[in-house]
Design an enzyme around this catalytic site. Structure first.
Site, PDB file in Angstrom:
ATOM      1  N   LYS A 146       0.838  -1.203   0.000  1.00  0.00           N
ATOM      2  CA  LYS A 146       0.000   0.000   0.000  1.00  0.00           C
ATOM      3  C   LYS A 146       0.872   1.252   0.000  1.00  0.00           C
ATOM      4  CE  LYS A 146      -1.652   1.879   3.680  1.00  0.00           C
ATOM      5  NZ  LYS A 146      -2.362   2.187   4.939  1.00  0.00           N
ATOM      6  N   ASP A 164      -6.091   0.531   0.612  1.00  0.00           N
ATOM      7  CA  ASP A 164      -6.203   0.799   2.046  1.00  0.00           C
ATOM      8  C   ASP A 164      -7.547   0.257   2.521  1.00  0.00           C
ATOM      9  OD1 ASP A 164      -8.093   2.582   1.110  1.00  0.00           O
ATOM     10  OD2 ASP A 164      -7.340   4.293   2.244  1.00  0.00           O
TER      11      ASP A 164
END
Length: 263
Positions: A146, A164
């Protein structure tokens, strides 16, 4: 107070019909691309909400953003960036001073460790510069896929799907995936969209998740994406009630898109 128009009553009723979950890869691709287009209407400009000027600043800000808000990080980073200008400065940081500067972001001891180790790793392995490839980025302290995709997309202009909590939640609500593992979600979304759309789609989904499709109580009845959403009805479907849940600087624009306006 929010009001709607009589002309939009039929559209509101139509949005009450729950969309079906896409049953085939082709249907998921079509759904994803329609969603991407509607998200672009909602958020034509959806920049990274972390303030930064260099790849290193973004890397540090992203590490600090774990389990806190971008707004909170942006309050901290001006003083932090003024104090530490490069990887060497972070590597040599006085721990107590660094911890005090980032204390309000939460988990400051762990984050200080990650930031100091990040500076050291950049010095030891990358001549003090943030690398620009995914395989290199994920080797850095405090980095996962991420974080790496945030850096790639915003500091280097390289496409990446940032998964996320918002993107993962919305992808499942939209029926684009059933996966819980962020790596699997990243791969599945990446397969549905052109690479050029990966970063803007991720950003816009994050914006939508923060402003409209909240985790506990999404604003279903005031959502532009409702006709495409198999999860319509998870939150209030009444437009007036739902409109109260829409937040952010774009609130007026988001309500106008569904035929409502602040009064």
């Amino acid at each position: 107070m929010v009001k709607g128009t009589a002309a939009d009553a039929a559209g509101t009723a139509k949005r009450r019909a729950r969309a079906s979950v896409p049953a085939t890869p082709l249907a998921r691709t079509r759904r994803a691309r329609k969603l991407s287009g509607e998200l672009a209407r909602e958020f034509p400009e959806a920049p990274c909400e972390l303030d930064f000027r260099t790849p290193l600043q973004l890397a540090v800000a992203t590490v600090l953003s774990a389990q806190t808000t971008d707004v909170r990080v942006n309050l901290v980073t001006p003083a932090l960036f003024a104090r530490y200008s490069d990887a060497a400065a972070y590597a040599a940081a006085d721990r107590a001073e660094l911890e005090e500067l980032i204390r309000s972001t939460g988990f400051y001891r762990n984050k200080a460790t990650s930031v100091i180790n990040l500076g050291a790793a950049l010095l030891e392995r990358f001549d003090g510069e943030v690398p620009g490839t995914l395989p290199e980025l994920v080797t850095l302290p405090g980095f996962g896929r991420k974080t790496a995709n945030v850096i790639l997309g915003h500091a280097f202009g390289k496409p990446g799907v940032t998964v996320d909590t918002h993107v993962g939640r919305l992808a499942r609500r939209w029926g684009l995936t059933t996966a819980e593992d962020p790596v699997k979600v990243e791969a599945e979304i990446g397969a549905l969209l052109p690479a050029a759309d990966w970063t803007p789609f991720s950003n816009r989904a994050i914006y939508h998740g923060r402003r409209v499709c909240h985790a506990k109580k999404p604003a279903c009845g005031a959502c532009l994406l409702a006709p495409l959403c198999p999860s319509f009805g998870t939150g209030p479907t009444d437009p007036q009630l739902a409109s109260e849940l829409v937040t952010g600087a774009e609130r007026g624009h988001l309500l106008q898109l569904v035929g409502m306006q602040d009064a």
